[in-house]
Design an enzyme around this catalytic site. Structure first.
Site, PDB file in Angstrom:
ATOM      1  CG  HIS A  73      -9.442  19.903 -27.847  1.00 50.09           C
ATOM      2  ND1 HIS A  73      -9.106  20.339 -29.096  1.00 50.09           N
ATOM      3  CD2 HIS A  73      -9.257  18.697 -27.742  1.00 50.09           C
ATOM      4  CE1 HIS A  73      -8.805  19.151 -29.603  1.00 50.09           C
ATOM      5  NE2 HIS A  73      -8.708  18.269 -28.777  1.00 50.09           N
ATOM      6  CG  ASP A  80      -8.390  15.134 -30.530  1.00 50.06           C
ATOM      7  OD1 ASP A  80      -8.539  15.525 -31.483  1.00 50.06           O
ATOM      8  OD2 ASP A  80      -7.821  15.682 -29.567  1.00 50.06           O
ATOM      9  NE  ARG A 104      -6.856  16.738 -52.246  1.00 49.68           N
ATOM     10  CZ  ARG A 104      -7.163  15.294 -51.964  1.00 49.68           C
ATOM     11  NH1 ARG A 104      -8.248  14.683 -52.342  1.00 49.68           N
ATOM     12  NH2 ARG A 104      -5.824  14.491 -51.613  1.00 49.68           N
ATOM     13  CB  CYS A 118     -10.254  20.637 -32.210  1.00 48.81           C
ATOM     14  SG  CYS A 118     -11.441  21.937 -31.436  1.00 48.81           S
ATOM     15  CD  GLU A 172      -6.843  25.152 -43.240  1.00 46.20           C
ATOM     16  OE1 GLU A 172      -6.933  26.376 -42.774  1.00 46.20           O
ATOM     17  OE2 GLU A 172      -7.148  24.793 -44.397  1.00 46.20           O
TER      18      GLU A 172
END
Length: 276
Positions: free
Chosen positions: A111, A126, A69, A74, A44
């Protein structure tokens, strides 16, 4: 230690994952933790939507992803995972990839993924690619194909001279679909700070214009991009619907396990839903 594993609250991390098994630096532990991490911590970008920076230091990651939480993208996901693996005793290297995912031009290296050595064998890990991402590690060698849940993945060696590897997922009717390409050039935490700055602040970044939430699962891939919620199944069929403002917080909780407090909820609605 490269990933500051000694500073990680390993008990809090394992509790966040719901992990109750052993934690030895072996393949079984690596597979289990990868699978549990992907299931427990969603992808998110809500802090960007709320106008906040995205710090990558371990205390900030622990506060956000463990104590509060929340999820992350990435760099947050894989930096936390790398710290946990390092703390347990794994040999972990950071790598950088060019996301493809249907792109018509070459993208920058933006990434983060990990290379983890177990008993002399390299594994591609990943936990931060979102809905299309791996559920478990995949052997880091060209020509490998692997079934994970109901999904198929492969690693294709595209350019042997330059060592370019391509992670792909199978799409019914279309065949293999490139997710991203990478080499085994090692990246350090400071490299991800630079990548993160671009990805979280540049006007052309896709992550600062609309909410992006994703979650990989063994039987369904969940995405909320803007106000469009998509649930995709392995046979290629998908359910799509728009999420009205009154349902947003319920969808975040039910589909992605994210609960925002009243202040953040109101601000997210304000910046995302015009006229709300």
């Amino acid at each position: 230690m490269t990933w500051n594993g000694e500073e990680l609250d390993i008990d809090a991390y394992l509790a966040r994952l719901g992990h109750t098994g052993k934690t030895e630096p072996d393949l079984e532990t690596l597979r289990t933790l990868h699978r549990e991490h992907v299931a427990a911590i969603p992808f998110e970008n809500l802090d960007m939507m709320l106008g906040r920076p995205v710090p990558l230091d371990l205390p900030a990651l622990q506060d956000k992803l463990l104590r509060r939480r929340r999820g992350g993208y990435c760099y947050e996901q894989n930096l936390l995972f790398a710290a946990a693996l390092e703390r347990i005793g794994f040999d972990v290297a950071g790598l950088g990839a060019r996301v493809r995912a249907g792109a018509t031009s070459t993208r920058a290296v933006s990434h983060m993924l990990l290379k983890v050595e177990v008993d002399g064998e390299a594994w591609h890990c990943d936990t931060g690619f979102g809905a299309d991402g791996l559920l478990e590690p995949i052997p880091l060698q060209g020509g490998v194909e692997m079934q994970q849940g109901e999904w198929r993945f492969s690693l294709h060696e595209e350019d042997a001279d330059d060592g370019v590897m391509v992670l792909r997922t199978w799409r019914p009717g279309d065949g293999w679909f490139d997710l991203y390409a990478y080499t085994q050039e090692r990246r350090l935490p400071v490299d991800y700070v630079v990548m993160n700055h671009y990805t979280s602040t540049h006007p052309r970044s896709s992550f600062i214009r609309r909410p992006v939430l994703q979650k990989a699962g063994s039987e369904v891939r969940r995405r909320l991009v803007g106000d469009l919620l998509t649930l995709t199944r392995p046979d290629g069929t998908a359910d799509e619907r728009s999420v009205p403002v009154g349902e947003l917080m319920d969808v975040l909780d039910r589909e992605f396990g994210i609960e925002l407090d009243a202040e953040d909820s109101a601000e997210l609605i304000r910046v995302h839903y015009a006229g709300a």
